[in-house]
Design an enzyme around this catalytic site. Sequence first.
Site, short mmCIF file in Angstrom:
data_model
loop_
_atom_site.label_atom_id
_atom_site.label_comp_id
_atom_site.label_asym_id
_atom_site.label_seq_id
_atom_site.Cartn_x
_atom_site.Cartn_y
_atom_site.Cartn_z
N GLU A 104 9.85 17.03 14.12
CA GLU A 104 10.20 16.81 12.71
C GLU A 104 9.35 17.77 11.87
O GLU A 104 8.12 17.73 11.93
CB GLU A 104 9.89 15.37 12.30
CG GLU A 104 10.26 15.11 10.84
CD GLU A 104 9.90 13.72 10.37
OE1 GLU A 104 8.76 13.28 10.60
OE2 GLU A 104 10.75 13.07 9.74
N CYS A 158 13.37 11.57 5.71
CA CYS A 158 13.49 11.18 7.11
C CYS A 158 14.88 11.50 7.62
O CYS A 158 15.08 11.74 8.81
CB CYS A 158 13.19 9.69 7.27
SG CYS A 158 14.17 8.66 6.19
N LYS A 197 0.85 -1.20 0.00
CA LYS A 197 0.00 0.00 0.00
C LYS A 197 0.88 1.24 0.00
O LYS A 197 1.48 1.60 1.01
CB LYS A 197 -0.92 0.05 1.23
CG LYS A 197 -2.02 1.08 1.02
CD LYS A 197 -2.53 1.75 2.27
CE LYS A 197 -1.94 3.07 2.57
NZ LYS A 197 -2.02 4.15 1.58
N GLY A 252 6.70 5.61 7.79
CA GLY A 252 5.88 6.82 7.76
C GLY A 252 6.10 7.59 9.04
O GLY A 252 7.15 7.48 9.69
N GLU A 274 9.55 2.04 10.55
CA GLU A 274 10.59 3.05 10.35
C GLU A 274 9.88 4.40 10.31
O GLU A 274 8.96 4.58 9.50
CB GLU A 274 11.34 2.81 9.03
CG GLU A 274 12.35 1.70 9.11
CD GLU A 274 13.47 1.96 10.10
OE1 GLU A 274 13.77 3.12 10.40
OE2 GLU A 274 14.05 0.97 10.59
#
Length: 484
Positions: free
Chosen positions: A376, A275, A166, A219, A241
């Site tokens: 973030e 990331c 997905k 994600g 992750e």
Amino acid sequence: MSTAQDAPRTRVIRDTNPADTADVLAEVAPHTVADVARAIERAKRAYPAWRATPPPERGRVLARAAEIARSRLDELARLLTREEGKVLGEARGEVLKGIALLEWYSGEGFRLGGKTRPSEMPTTLLWTMRQPLGVVAIITPWNFPWAEPAWKVAPALVAGNAVLLKPASLTPLVAERYVDILAEAGLPDGVLTLVVGSGGDVGDALVTDPEIRAVSFTGSCEVGSGVYARAAGRLAKVTCEMGGKNAVVVMPDADLDLAAAGIVQGAFGSTGQRCTATSLAVVHRAVSRKLCDIVVDHARALVVGNGLEAGVQMGPLVDAQQLATVLTYIEAGAREGAQLVTGGRRIQEGACARGFFVEPTVFAGVRPDQRIAQDEIFGPVLSLIDVASLDEALQVTNGLRYGLTSSIYASDANTIMRFVDGVEAGMVHVNSPTVGGEAQIPFGGIKWSGIGGREMAEEGLEFFTELKSVFFDYTGRARATNIY
Ligand code: NAP
């Protein structure tokens, strides 16, 4: 291509170019939860034959897919730039990285083995073997729409699993190409199925279905922590992750030009939507002003625009929501007392009028407790924090919730080794930017950045396999075992 669709679909995902929203790539009808259930059944039927296929043969399918992808490098890179926004050079780099992962894991088909151990008993052999899990789900983000599926799907397939992939709703087309290329390379029908649709809908259906033996997610922490809890709650294998807040530490003996170039590359490459992006520069006071000046000069010189055009160095943010988030953080940075030294504005002039562009932004004099120093941001925003020593730099860096990657610019070997040893991160770079990864070395983070094992390299296979321990007694008669 295998897709999950069997029944008519109604709602539509409008896939647009973030550099120019008038450029609509496709209107994609999402799958339903019922489609997902049917796709799982099809994967279950395909699994036994794929499991029985010798691993080197499974690897050859990946090798053929790598060749096909390489022959379409330019076309794939252009599609990636149109769909996600990163500039063409970065898109080519991403496609090549995905190809390297296919190549690496194609070779793993020849090495997929266990180990032998001597027994305490005579005429007995002990060994382990790696076996696939069954039907597994892979859920990926939009920021690496080609490389992310590649680094999860390739090990899952060579290990012998059947996979449901997905991709993020913002980037379904690049993922569809990846699945199509594997089908063209000879992957049997039903072994890899693309599931398109919202995470809360079809994503959740994959996470909670008891037939799915493992969930590999990449994600945000917000979504990942929920995925982890729901999948682990039904005792499925899970790896997540997640986000990063990555710092570069600069010491007084660093080559400041090198450090500034690395910081700018890490902070503004892929528009900060990595990331591994450099979000913080933690700089020794003795050199912070000088470093700031060089970084600002570089940032101001960056050419921002549509990544398909020659000379453009930084593309747009991926969508309106990401744009709003980044602008909110910029406002918060200024409000909480940091000094905005360059950027900070949305760009809407000329060719940027129909895209989600923000200026490369640098804040100086940031305090470690500010939101821009902790969260973030996932955009082209860099915060500079002054420190008085390596110990203080480590305190700031290790005080973050995240622990994905990090970097130090310095000359003294003892300083460098103290940082490498002491920093709480899954990856450390020395005199190079925080970004990057290679197929042959494990990738991943600790703390809020990741849980459940490393990806890439041979370690990436561990998640997609179970170990079986074999005790082979060839004595040929009954005897006492070593535990009596
Ligand atoms: P996200 O919003 O967490 O979405 C990631 C994926 O999860 C998407 O496919 C999403 O589908 C799906 N999803 C959403 N809700 C779900 C649910 N309830 N159940 C199951 N799946 C669900 O992340 P993103 O915005 O796409 O990506 C950016 C994030 O990824 C950043 O935090 C970045 O740091 C992280 N990232 C980490 C790494 C790493 O290796 N550590 C690499 C790349 C990116 P929809 O798209 O339909 O919402």
